[in-house]
Design a protein around this motif. Sequence first.
Motif, PDB file in Angstrom:
ATOM      1  N   HIS A  72     109.605   2.820-162.175  1.00  0.00           N
ATOM      2  CA  HIS A  72     110.904   2.163-162.279  1.00  0.00           C
ATOM      3  C   HIS A  72     111.991   3.124-161.811  1.00  0.00           C
ATOM      4  N   HIS A  73     112.923   2.627-161.016  1.00  0.00           N
ATOM      5  CA  HIS A  73     113.990   3.460-160.477  1.00  0.00           C
ATOM      6  C   HIS A  73     115.348   3.019-161.027  1.00  0.00           C
ATOM      7  N   PHE A  74     116.352   3.855-160.775  1.00  0.00           N
ATOM      8  CA  PHE A  74     117.731   3.525-161.130  1.00  0.00           C
ATOM      9  C   PHE A  74     118.082   2.146-160.582  1.00  0.00           C
ATOM     10  N   PRO A  75     118.775   1.292-161.358  1.00  0.00           N
ATOM     11  CA  PRO A  75     119.432   1.592-162.642  1.00  0.00           C
ATOM     12  C   PRO A  75     118.620   1.213-163.871  1.00  0.00           C
ATOM     13  N   THR A  76     117.291   1.043-163.739  1.00  0.00           N
ATOM     14  CA  THR A  76     116.478   0.584-164.873  1.00  0.00           C
ATOM     15  C   THR A  76     116.649   1.460-166.108  1.00  0.00           C
ATOM     16  N   GLN A  77     116.552   2.795-165.934  1.00  0.00           N
ATOM     17  CA  GLN A  77     116.660   3.694-167.078  1.00  0.00           C
ATOM     18  C   GLN A  77     118.020   3.551-167.749  1.00  0.00           C
ATOM     19  N   PHE A  78     119.064   3.530-166.931  1.00  0.00           N
ATOM     20  CA  PHE A  78     120.414   3.356-167.464  1.00  0.00           C
ATOM     21  C   PHE A  78     120.528   2.033-168.222  1.00  0.00           C
ATOM     22  N   GLU A  79     120.057   0.953-167.631  1.00  0.00           N
ATOM     23  CA  GLU A  79     120.198  -0.367-168.244  1.00  0.00           C
ATOM     24  C   GLU A  79     119.407  -0.467-169.545  1.00  0.00           C
ATOM     25  N   ASP A  80     118.199   0.120-169.574  1.00  0.00           N
ATOM     26  CA  ASP A  80     117.418   0.094-170.814  1.00  0.00           C
ATOM     27  C   ASP A  80     118.161   0.785-171.952  1.00  0.00           C
ATOM     28  N   VAL A  81     118.672   1.971-171.663  1.00  0.00           N
ATOM     29  CA  VAL A  81     119.381   2.728-172.697  1.00  0.00           C
ATOM     30  C   VAL A  81     120.654   2.001-173.108  1.00  0.00           C
TER      31      VAL A  81
ATOM     32  N   ASP B 203     119.507  15.057-174.140  1.00  0.00           N
ATOM     33  CA  ASP B 203     119.292  16.341-173.466  1.00  0.00           C
ATOM     34  C   ASP B 203     118.795  16.117-172.053  1.00  0.00           C
ATOM     35  N   SER B 204     119.309  16.949-171.134  1.00  0.00           N
ATOM     36  CA  SER B 204     118.873  16.949-169.737  1.00  0.00           C
ATOM     37  C   SER B 204     119.099  15.573-169.112  1.00  0.00           C
ATOM     38  N   ALA B 205     118.036  14.882-168.666  1.00  0.00           N
ATOM     39  CA  ALA B 205     118.225  13.524-168.159  1.00  0.00           C
ATOM     40  C   ALA B 205     118.764  12.611-169.250  1.00  0.00           C
ATOM     41  N   GLY B 206     118.403  12.890-170.492  1.00  0.00           N
ATOM     42  CA  GLY B 206     118.961  12.131-171.617  1.00  0.00           C
ATOM     43  C   GLY B 206     120.440  12.405-171.795  1.00  0.00           C
ATOM     44  N   GLY B 207     120.876  13.634-171.481  1.00  0.00           N
ATOM     45  CA  GLY B 207     122.297  13.954-171.503  1.00  0.00           C
ATOM     46  C   GLY B 207     123.042  13.206-170.406  1.00  0.00           C
ATOM     47  N   ASN B 208     122.392  13.071-169.250  1.00  0.00           N
ATOM     48  CA  ASN B 208     122.953  12.264-168.171  1.00  0.00           C
ATOM     49  C   ASN B 208     123.168  10.825-168.624  1.00  0.00           C
ATOM     50  N   LEU B 209     122.135  10.252-169.225  1.00  0.00           N
ATOM     51  CA  LEU B 209     122.215   8.867-169.672  1.00  0.00           C
ATOM     52  C   LEU B 209     123.221   8.705-170.806  1.00  0.00           C
ATOM     53  N   ALA B 210     123.312   9.708-171.684  1.00  0.00           N
ATOM     54  CA  ALA B 210     124.290   9.643-172.770  1.00  0.00           C
ATOM     55  C   ALA B 210     125.706   9.604-172.218  1.00  0.00           C
ATOM     56  N   ALA B 211     125.997  10.479-171.245  1.00  0.00           N
ATOM     57  CA  ALA B 211     127.333  10.493-170.646  1.00  0.00           C
ATOM     58  C   ALA B 211     127.616   9.185-169.918  1.00  0.00           C
ATOM     59  N   ALA B 212     126.609   8.650-169.236  1.00  0.00           N
ATOM     60  CA  ALA B 212     126.804   7.435-168.437  1.00  0.00           C
ATOM     61  C   ALA B 212     127.051   6.212-169.312  1.00  0.00           C
ATOM     62  N   VAL B 213     126.247   6.056-170.378  1.00  0.00           N
ATOM     63  CA  VAL B 213     126.445   4.871-171.228  1.00  0.00           C
ATOM     64  C   VAL B 213     127.727   4.983-172.037  1.00  0.00           C
ATOM     65  N   THR B 214     128.134   6.197-172.380  1.00  0.00           N
ATOM     66  CA  THR B 214     129.403   6.375-173.096  1.00  0.00           C
ATOM     67  C   THR B 214     130.565   5.935-172.210  1.00  0.00           C
ATOM     68  N   GLN B 215     130.503   6.283-170.943  1.00  0.00           N
ATOM     69  CA  GLN B 215     131.532   5.812-170.006  1.00  0.00           C
ATOM     70  C   GLN B 215     131.491   4.283-169.858  1.00  0.00           C
ATOM     71  N   GLN B 216     130.294   3.739-169.733  1.00  0.00           N
ATOM     72  CA  GLN B 216     130.166   2.309-169.519  1.00  0.00           C
ATOM     73  C   GLN B 216     130.727   1.491-170.674  1.00  0.00           C
ATOM     74  N   LEU B 217     130.586   1.991-171.885  1.00  0.00           N
ATOM     75  CA  LEU B 217     131.094   1.274-173.057  1.00  0.00           C
ATOM     76  C   LEU B 217     132.602   1.040-172.983  1.00  0.00           C
ATOM     77  N   LEU B 218     133.306   1.938-172.289  1.00  0.00           N
ATOM     78  CA  LEU B 218     134.763   1.807-172.189  1.00  0.00           C
ATOM     79  C   LEU B 218     135.158   0.536-171.448  1.00  0.00           C
ATOM     80  N   GLU B 219     134.248   0.045-170.615  1.00  0.00           N
ATOM     81  CA  GLU B 219     134.571  -1.117-169.775  1.00  0.00           C
ATOM     82  C   GLU B 219     133.909  -2.405-170.277  1.00  0.00           C
ATOM     83  N   ASP B 220     133.330  -2.338-171.467  1.00  0.00           N
ATOM     84  CA  ASP B 220     132.583  -3.479-171.990  1.00  0.00           C
ATOM     85  C   ASP B 220     133.390  -4.172-173.076  1.00  0.00           C
TER      86      ASP B 220
END
Length: 650
Positions: A86-95, A123-140
């Motif tokens: 599975h490729h982006f954005p699957t991981q982002f969307e799941d989280v 952490d690491s890729a999880g830190g990436n996803l944490a930062a990304a979903v935190t940003q996304q919540l601002l627009e939801d």
Amino acid sequence: MSVNDVPPTSDENVTVTETKFNNIPVRVYVPKRKSEALKRGVFYIHGGGWCLDSAASESYDQLSRWTADRLDAVVISTNYRLAPKHHFPTQFEDVYNALRWFLRKEVLAEYGVNPERVGVSGDSAGGNLAAAVTQQLLEDPDVKIKLKIQSLIYPALQTLDLDSPSYQENAQFPFLSKSFMVRFWSEYFTTDRSLEKAMFSNQHVPVESSHLFKFVNWSSLLPERFKKGHVYSSPRQGSSELAKKYPGFLDVRAAPLLADDSKLRSLPRTYVITCQYDVLRDDGLMYVTRLQNAGVRASFVELLGLNHFMETFNTIMSLNNVPVTSDENVTVTETKFNNIPVRVYVPKRKSEALRRGVFYIHGGGWCLGSAALKKYDLLSRWTADRLDAVVISTNYRLAPKHHFPTQFQDVYNALRWFLRKEVLAEYGVNPERVGVSGDSAGGNLAAAVTQQLLEDPDVKIKLKIQSLIYPALQTLDLDSPSYQENAQFPVLSKSLTARFWSEYFTTDRSLEKAMFSNQHVPVESSHLFKFVNWSSLLPERFKKGHVYSSPRQGSSELAKKYPGFLDVRAAPLLADDSKLRSLPQTYVITCQYDVLRDDGLMYVTRLQNAGVRVTHNHVEDGFHGVLSFLELSISHRMISQYINWLRENL
């Protein structure tokens, strides 16, 4: 389930369950102690380069239960689908979907979580996803509950510039080299290796996207002390075709550092951990600067080598240690052989005949691991049960606290103890059916102690076999075909191998640098190269058109300060033929995708030339350390072949 995964098991402090949030599997950790107040909520996202690991991994399970217990918090540890399937954005969307579910009022109420005290960590890729979903919540607009904090542990935050100072300084650093990180990034978007090659050369951003570089310009975003005299130059322009085919690498959901200031200023309080010896260090540092400039309360902790990184990694690995536990087939105990701690595995089924004896030596680059690691515990109990053998799995003192010859001496002293007639009799072992085995650095030690026994008049019992699993056998030439072909291969790169070798002898990094450049053997020791000349010792198909050239001469000072790297006890391939011809029957496993492949191949040739009976198992689809990846069928195949060979020959 991976061998490093653990079931959802509650303990005296924390109740652990598994469920699904919006069809995404999660683990839930709830403290058992009663509390009148609503609890904090922590939503945790595991790392692994978007390709590996899960919430069930023993290390993440341990972290989640510690967090739940010590913080009196409900911890949700989420899974997500992984690359390359599975490729982006699957991981982002799941989280994101799992987090949105958790942030529903009724779900928070179900778990007793205070809606004003919820945070996201990763952490690491999880830190990436944490930062990304935190940003996304601002627009939801459908999410009414706001996060109080985000915590990013050595996060990967940008795809544009993979040549910042931290990438340059740590390009060859073990555990996460630049090549390994680039592979993870590219796998997140595609299995097309052309993106990986473009990213590695930092030539992947098309001219029409060059305006994005302002968000990751380290010359203006890094604190002065991290620039260290580096000179900034704009990355070279890449192909528009790549960006059209794989637009994800320019998407803010994949690269949170690309968010503009208007979005950043609305983010919650942020905690960032960066590490000095990490290619991703500058990602975290630049994000802290941008958040602070946007008015966000952001702080960071810089781990600047507070512990030696080998010691730190060994501490992490120790989370995968298992206690001494017998099962229905094997009795497991711990004792000491000549003051060296060992684990003993004895089959429970009755036997009128004396049993085989296997003395096993774990790997780990002379710096890591122990007999208590789950993977070695499983291998030892499987060997004991299937072979009806007594297995001694030995420990030894580790670098960087202890250097050569300590590891060799510890193993040798434990083996000599085991080979005493009264000890073998105590464990019901046939003195004519004893063998030594080891993997990687353990294979090195197995070969070395087997040679040493030939010169020990006090040891009357002879080994029947030696079994060497992808062993490290020589220090002289770190530029053989297998080193060249697999220099950047994950799990064991050339840089990590050079680091392990040098740590075996010293913490002085000058030896590591000399070994990495293959310029460490002084002219007065050049006669030793005949023992490791791959042009004459490798089968033709492994030379693959490589042209042999004698390694460059190194400093005599290094050899005087650290003579161990020229010692046959550290480099068994340096033994002369008169010693080799007396060695017992030998089994050698080599893997195609392994820098150490040629060490094993050359030893096979030299042993056969000396008249020793050798069985060589070359695994075309194998890689270094593959026996540890018990979730792969190849691992079980190789273990079965190893045990079957022991059954037939020991």
